[in-house]
Structures are given as C-alpha cells and as structure tokens.
Design a protein around this motif. Sequence first.
Motif, mmCIF file in Angstrom:
data_model
loop_
_atom_site.group_PDB
_atom_site.id
_atom_site.type_symbol
_atom_site.label_atom_id
_atom_site.label_comp_id
_atom_site.label_asym_id
_atom_site.label_seq_id
_atom_site.Cartn_x
_atom_site.Cartn_y
_atom_site.Cartn_z
ATOM 1 N N GLN A 46 0.900 -1.126 -0.004
ATOM 2 C CA GLN A 46 0.048 -0.041 -0.043
ATOM 3 C C GLN A 46 1.032 1.127 0.117
ATOM 4 N N VAL A 47 0.826 2.095 -1.017
ATOM 5 C CA VAL A 47 1.704 3.335 -1.098
ATOM 6 C C VAL A 47 0.868 4.399 -0.669
ATOM 7 N N GLY A 48 1.334 5.246 0.353
ATOM 8 C CA GLY A 48 0.628 6.379 0.806
ATOM 9 C C GLY A 48 1.722 7.113 1.656
ATOM 10 N N GLU A 49 0.923 8.162 2.173
ATOM 11 C CA GLU A 49 1.878 9.167 3.082
ATOM 12 C C GLU A 49 2.917 8.373 4.009
ATOM 13 N N PRO A 50 2.268 7.398 4.776
ATOM 14 C CA PRO A 50 2.957 6.758 5.817
ATOM 15 C C PRO A 50 4.538 6.096 5.001
ATOM 16 N N LEU A 51 4.171 5.470 4.066
ATOM 17 C CA LEU A 51 5.456 4.989 3.571
ATOM 18 C C LEU A 51 6.380 5.587 2.966
ATOM 19 N N ARG A 52 5.827 6.792 2.284
ATOM 20 C CA ARG A 52 6.701 7.692 1.662
ATOM 21 C C ARG A 52 7.285 8.431 2.670
ATOM 22 N N ALA A 53 6.812 8.733 3.981
ATOM 23 C CA ALA A 53 7.685 9.488 5.030
ATOM 24 C C ALA A 53 8.544 8.799 5.666
ATOM 25 N N VAL A 54 8.557 7.278 5.852
ATOM 26 C CA VAL A 54 9.314 6.498 6.219
ATOM 27 C C VAL A 54 10.480 6.340 5.230
ATOM 28 N N LEU A 55 10.338 6.386 3.984
ATOM 29 C CA LEU A 55 11.369 6.001 3.051
ATOM 30 C C LEU A 55 11.974 7.532 2.872
ATOM 31 N N ALA A 56 11.499 8.727 3.111
ATOM 32 C CA ALA A 56 12.375 9.693 3.174
ATOM 33 C C ALA A 56 13.071 9.824 4.156
ATOM 34 N N ASP A 57 12.752 9.356 5.478
ATOM 35 C CA ASP A 57 13.680 9.365 6.657
ATOM 36 C C ASP A 57 14.786 8.361 6.441
ATOM 37 N N VAL A 58 14.695 7.417 5.567
ATOM 38 C CA VAL A 58 15.752 6.363 5.438
ATOM 39 C C VAL A 58 16.688 7.228 4.398
ATOM 40 N N ARG A 59 16.210 7.836 3.403
ATOM 41 C CA ARG A 59 17.060 8.621 2.760
ATOM 42 C C ARG A 59 17.866 9.686 3.319
ATOM 43 N N ALA A 60 17.138 10.489 4.285
ATOM 44 C CA ALA A 60 17.890 11.372 5.156
ATOM 45 C C ALA A 60 19.033 10.885 6.005
ATOM 46 N N LEU A 61 18.609 9.530 6.637
ATOM 47 C CA LEU A 61 19.661 8.831 7.252
ATOM 48 C C LEU A 61 20.723 8.643 6.569
ATOM 49 N N ALA A 62 20.591 8.105 5.306
ATOM 50 C CA ALA A 62 21.635 7.642 4.148
ATOM 51 C C ALA A 62 22.525 8.842 3.950
ATOM 52 N N ARG A 63 21.893 9.932 3.913
ATOM 53 C CA ARG A 63 22.883 11.219 3.350
ATOM 54 C C ARG A 63 23.435 11.789 4.644
ATOM 55 N N SER A 64 22.903 11.586 5.642
ATOM 56 C CA SER A 64 23.757 11.825 7.105
ATOM 57 C C SER A 64 24.843 11.148 7.159
ATOM 58 N N HIS A 65 24.893 9.940 6.791
ATOM 59 C CA HIS A 65 26.195 8.702 7.037
ATOM 60 C C HIS A 65 26.999 9.190 6.147
ATOM 61 N N MET A 66 26.473 9.728 4.705
ATOM 62 C CA MET A 66 27.374 9.804 3.660
ATOM 63 C C MET A 66 28.143 11.197 3.807
ATOM 64 N N ASP A 67 27.431 12.263 4.386
ATOM 65 C CA ASP A 67 28.181 13.465 4.823
ATOM 66 C C ASP A 67 29.191 13.062 5.654
ATOM 67 N N ALA A 68 29.034 12.190 6.667
ATOM 68 C CA ALA A 68 30.011 12.045 7.774
ATOM 69 C C ALA A 68 31.012 11.195 7.147
ATOM 70 N N ALA A 69 30.714 10.421 6.244
ATOM 71 C CA ALA A 69 31.772 9.557 5.696
ATOM 72 C C ALA A 69 32.840 10.445 4.615
ATOM 73 N N ARG A 70 32.293 11.398 3.976
ATOM 74 C CA ARG A 70 33.127 12.530 3.225
ATOM 75 C C ARG A 70 34.167 13.377 4.228
ATOM 76 N N ARG A 71 33.269 13.671 5.305
ATOM 77 C CA ARG A 71 34.362 14.404 6.257
ATOM 78 C C ARG A 71 35.442 13.686 6.772
ATOM 79 N N ALA A 72 35.068 12.594 7.135
ATOM 80 C CA ALA A 72 36.148 11.666 7.899
ATOM 81 C C ALA A 72 37.210 11.103 6.615
ATOM 82 N N ALA A 73 36.763 11.001 5.374
ATOM 83 C CA ALA A 73 37.597 10.503 4.370
ATOM 84 C C ALA A 73 38.553 11.540 4.053
ATOM 85 N N GLU A 74 38.291 12.856 4.171
ATOM 86 C CA GLU A 74 39.194 14.073 3.947
ATOM 87 C C GLU A 74 40.663 13.928 4.341
ATOM 88 N N SER A 75 40.780 13.100 5.470
ATOM 89 C CA SER A 75 42.048 13.042 6.251
ATOM 90 C C SER A 75 42.598 11.554 6.048
#
Length: 284
Positions: free
Chosen positions: A202-231
């Motif tokens: 079932q596709v609706g706002e609850p599912l879209r909101a959960v997937l958006a949060d997972v994407r935000a979490l992935a981007r947060s980890h990726m930002d942290a990875a880039r910062r750590a990779a600089e050195s």
Amino acid sequence: MSADAPGEGGDYVTDLVRQHDRDRYLSTLFAPEDKRPALFALYAFNVEVSRVREIVSEPLPGEMRLQYWRDLLHGDAMAFSGHPVAEALARAIARYNWPRKALLDLIEARTFDLYDDPMPSVADLEGYAGETSSALMRLASLALADGADPGGSDAVGHAGVAYALAGILRALPWAVGRGQVFLPVDLMNRHGLTRESLLARQVGEPLRAVLADVRALARSHMDAARRAAESAPPAVRMAMTPAALVEPYLAASERAASDPFRMAVDISPLRRIWTLWRASRQAR
C-alpha cells in the motif's frame, strides 16, 4: 583461468561477484590489479552468505549453510576445502591479516535475513549495516593497504551504512515480495506505517515518509563519511568507492516515490561505471 585471476569468464569467484554484485565487481576493476583477487574473494564470500535466503525455502537449511562458513572460518581447512570461494578467501586472510571475527560477525548479522522478523529499530539497522556493508569496506581497506591498518574506520563505517541503506531502498519491492521488512519498526510506528500495509504494497504518505527518513539517514552517514575521508589515506578512499553510488541511488529513490513498488530505483549502466571510475580516480 586461475582462481586468482579476475576476468569476464571461467573464474568462479570473479564471475560470482560479476553476476550478483555488479557495483562491487565494477569498483574492483578500478582497484590496483594485484589487489583484485583478494577483493573478489571477499565480495564472493559476501555473495555466498547474503544469498542464502534466496537459495533455501526454510530457515533451518539456511542456518546450516551459514554454519558451514562459520566452521570453515573457525578451523584451519579453508585453503583445502575444495570450495573456490573459501580457498580464495583463505589466501586473502593469510596475505592481508584479515581478522576472522569480522567475517564471523558478518555471518551472524546475515542470520537476520533467514527470518521474517522486522528490523526493530534504526539503531539495529545501522548495526546490521555496519557488520555487513561497513565491514566489507574495512576489510577491503586492509587489502588495499597491503595488510597494514590504514585507519579510517569512521570513514568506511559511515560509508558502509549509507551504501547499505541505499541498497535497502533499491531492494524494497524484492524484500517485501518475500515477506521481509528491513524498514525499522520504530520509524514505521512514528509515521503510522504498519507491517501489514507494507507487505500489502500500500503506497501512501506513511510509506513515503518512512522512505524519506531512510534517505535522510543515508545522506547523514554519507556526509559524515566524506568529512572523515578528507584525512584518510588512499586505501580507505578506494575501499569506499561503491559508496559513490549512494547519492545517485537516493535520487532515483526520490523519483520513484510515487510508486516505489513499481518504479525501478536504479541508474543507467553507463552512469554507474562513470561514477565508480571517477570515485576511484579521486581516491588515488
């Protein structure tokens, strides 16, 4: 072709990765040639344990298959087991001082795949991703550093979690189709998404909101990875190469938000190759 030599055909270990883990297969082709056998062995081992759920119809045979790998890793017969992946992995362990505990922890994490229990929480999901995806990057970095510890554990840790989260988004229709729920229960509860509605596609706002949060979490980890990779040294950045695909995959997930069960979360083969090539060049 020998079991150590990468190539398009004839080598079981290399072909296993090429057929079932295209991202890591392509990223390995951009790694130094002398390191490719170990990387292919590592990723082939991951294919072997990650595909157990696909091969068996019940958890018990799956547990037995995972136990086979545990027994090999606990013993001294890997190099003489007759299994091409086990023998290639044994050579890599000996050459690059890979800690067997990391491989055993990966197997333990993959036990979750055999059952239909939902992922309890975001923290549990991050732990699962860390013991699987991040562990692979960590071991790859050891091989790329000739067995020395290159550091960079924060970089590969965050990058591995980000890559795993992007993979979960890509595999959502497939996982739901076999009754698995990798989306964290605490996140689903926050947005009112039930397990029953998810499995009913079932596709609706609850599912879209959960997937958006997972994407935000992935981007947060990726930002942290880039910062750590600089050195971080080149070996660490090269091990992180597959994570270059995280943002393209997340963007594809956003495009598929209207119907994530029907619209493919993927990018073109040419873009995948170009993205990995560019990341490998920047890692050097």
